[in-house]
Design a protein around this motif. Structure first.
Motif, short mmCIF file in Angstrom:
data_model
loop_
_atom_site.label_atom_id
_atom_site.label_comp_id
_atom_site.label_asym_id
_atom_site.label_seq_id
_atom_site.Cartn_x
_atom_site.Cartn_y
_atom_site.Cartn_z
N ASP A 169 0.83 -1.21 0.00
CA ASP A 169 0.00 0.00 0.00
C ASP A 169 0.86 1.26 0.00
O ASP A 169 0.59 2.23 0.71
N GLY A 170 1.94 1.21 -0.78
CA GLY A 170 2.82 2.37 -0.92
C GLY A 170 3.83 2.54 0.19
O GLY A 170 4.64 3.48 0.17
N ARG A 171 3.83 1.65 1.16
CA ARG A 171 4.75 1.76 2.30
C ARG A 171 5.83 0.70 2.18
O ARG A 171 5.56 -0.46 1.88
N LEU A 172 7.08 1.09 2.43
CA LEU A 172 8.22 0.18 2.39
C LEU A 172 8.62 -0.19 3.82
O LEU A 172 8.80 0.67 4.67
N ILE A 173 8.74 -1.51 4.06
CA ILE A 173 9.15 -2.00 5.37
C ILE A 173 10.32 -2.94 5.18
O ILE A 173 10.25 -3.87 4.37
N GLY A 174 11.40 -2.71 5.90
CA GLY A 174 12.56 -3.57 5.85
C GLY A 174 12.77 -4.28 7.17
O GLY A 174 12.14 -3.93 8.18
N ASP A 175 13.64 -5.32 7.17
CA ASP A 175 13.99 -6.13 8.33
C ASP A 175 12.91 -7.20 8.54
O ASP A 175 11.71 -6.90 8.64
N SER A 176 13.37 -8.46 8.61
CA SER A 176 12.43 -9.58 8.68
C SER A 176 11.53 -9.51 9.91
O SER A 176 10.32 -9.79 9.82
N ASN A 177 12.07 -9.15 11.06
CA ASN A 177 11.23 -9.06 12.26
C ASN A 177 10.22 -7.92 12.17
O ASN A 177 9.06 -8.07 12.58
N ALA A 178 10.65 -6.80 11.64
CA ALA A 178 9.73 -5.67 11.48
C ALA A 178 8.63 -6.02 10.50
O ALA A 178 7.47 -5.62 10.68
N ILE A 179 8.97 -6.77 9.46
CA ILE A 179 7.97 -7.20 8.49
C ILE A 179 6.96 -8.14 9.15
O ILE A 179 5.75 -8.03 8.94
N ALA A 180 7.46 -9.08 9.96
CA ALA A 180 6.56 -10.00 10.65
C ALA A 180 5.60 -9.24 11.57
O ALA A 180 4.40 -9.53 11.61
N GLU A 181 6.11 -8.26 12.29
CA GLU A 181 5.27 -7.44 13.16
C GLU A 181 4.22 -6.69 12.33
O GLU A 181 3.04 -6.62 12.71
N TYR A 182 4.65 -6.15 11.21
CA TYR A 182 3.74 -5.41 10.33
C TYR A 182 2.63 -6.33 9.81
O TYR A 182 1.44 -5.97 9.85
N LEU A 183 3.00 -7.50 9.34
CA LEU A 183 2.00 -8.43 8.80
C LEU A 183 1.01 -8.85 9.87
O LEU A 183 -0.19 -8.98 9.61
N GLU A 184 1.50 -9.05 11.09
CA GLU A 184 0.63 -9.47 12.18
C GLU A 184 -0.37 -8.38 12.52
O GLU A 184 -1.55 -8.67 12.78
#
Length: 233
Positions: free
Chosen positions: A65-80
């Protein structure tokens, strides 16, 4: 706009980053569709460059949705948080805390043990334009040539396997680190062994090891997502 997953690209379609495998498995766990884009080490800084902001230094990266997220743990938190109606990666606050302990153990024990066993194999599988970077950066970390780091691995692998005792004792009693069903802790550890499988025919795990049986179970999840990717075994 479809989600985009930026993954580390190697030769012959091999995507071998252990951190990217964490994210790939997390996306599958959540049942999310995405566009896959492979990126060379030396091109990571170009991801999202047209959007401004600080350049990324590592993958995985997702764009959602136009937002960039890096780092595997941060991505997991975002998806959750962003997709709470999809299957949970953590199973609650306690599971999240356990997953981060597993993250620390994996980085300090599993990654640290795998890397010296397959370092030259990694070098052989990165994109041609990345080889100078890999040799210079890894030789700086290890303080000696890559060839010397990997030499004698046949004599050292048993020591690495012995260090996996906590994992071995756990998966001997239950199917996954998450219990009856896998969670993000499984994907965190799985990424390390999938990393080795993707770029090396050297077996870091013995076939009769309960850890190898667990690895096969995780590899077969999501219609064989891990098994069907290019690899040596």
């Amino acid at each position: 706009m479809a989600m985009v997953f930026y993954d580390l690209a190697g030769q012959d379609g091999r995507n071998f980053s252990p951190y990217c495998w964490r994210t790939r498995m997390a996306l599958a766990h959540k049942g999310l569709a995405y566009e896959h884009r492979g990126v060379a080490f030396t091109a990571i800084g170009n991801v999202g460059k047209d959007k401004g902001g600080e350049a990324f230094r590592t993958v995985p990266i997702i764009e959602d949705d136009g937002r960039l997220i890096g780092d595997s743990n941060a991505i997991a938190e975002y998806l959750e948080e962003q997709y709470p109606d999809q299957p949970s990666l953590f199973g609650g606050a306690g599971g999240r805390g356990m997953c981060y302990f597993i993250h620390s153990w994996t980085n300090t024990v599993v990654h640290a043990g795998v890397a010296p066993l397959v370092l030259m194999d990694i070098y052989a599988h990165v994109c041609e334009e990345d080889r100078g970077y890999i040799r210079a950066s890894r030789e700086k970390i290890f303080g000696r040539p890559l060839e010397e780091v990997q030499a004698g691995r046949e004599d050292r692998v048993e020591g690495f396997r012995a260090a996996l005792a906590p994992l071995r004792l756990t998966v001997r009693r239950q199917a996954f680190l998450g219990g009856e069903q896998p969670n993000y802790a499984d994907y965190t550890v799985f990424g390390a062994f999938q990393w080795a499988r993707t770029i090396s025919d050297f077996r870091v795990l013995a076939e009769d090891d309960p850890v190898f049986a667990w690895f096969q179970r995780v590899r077969d999840l999501f219609d064989g997502l891990g098994r069907n990717s290019p690899g040596y075994y």
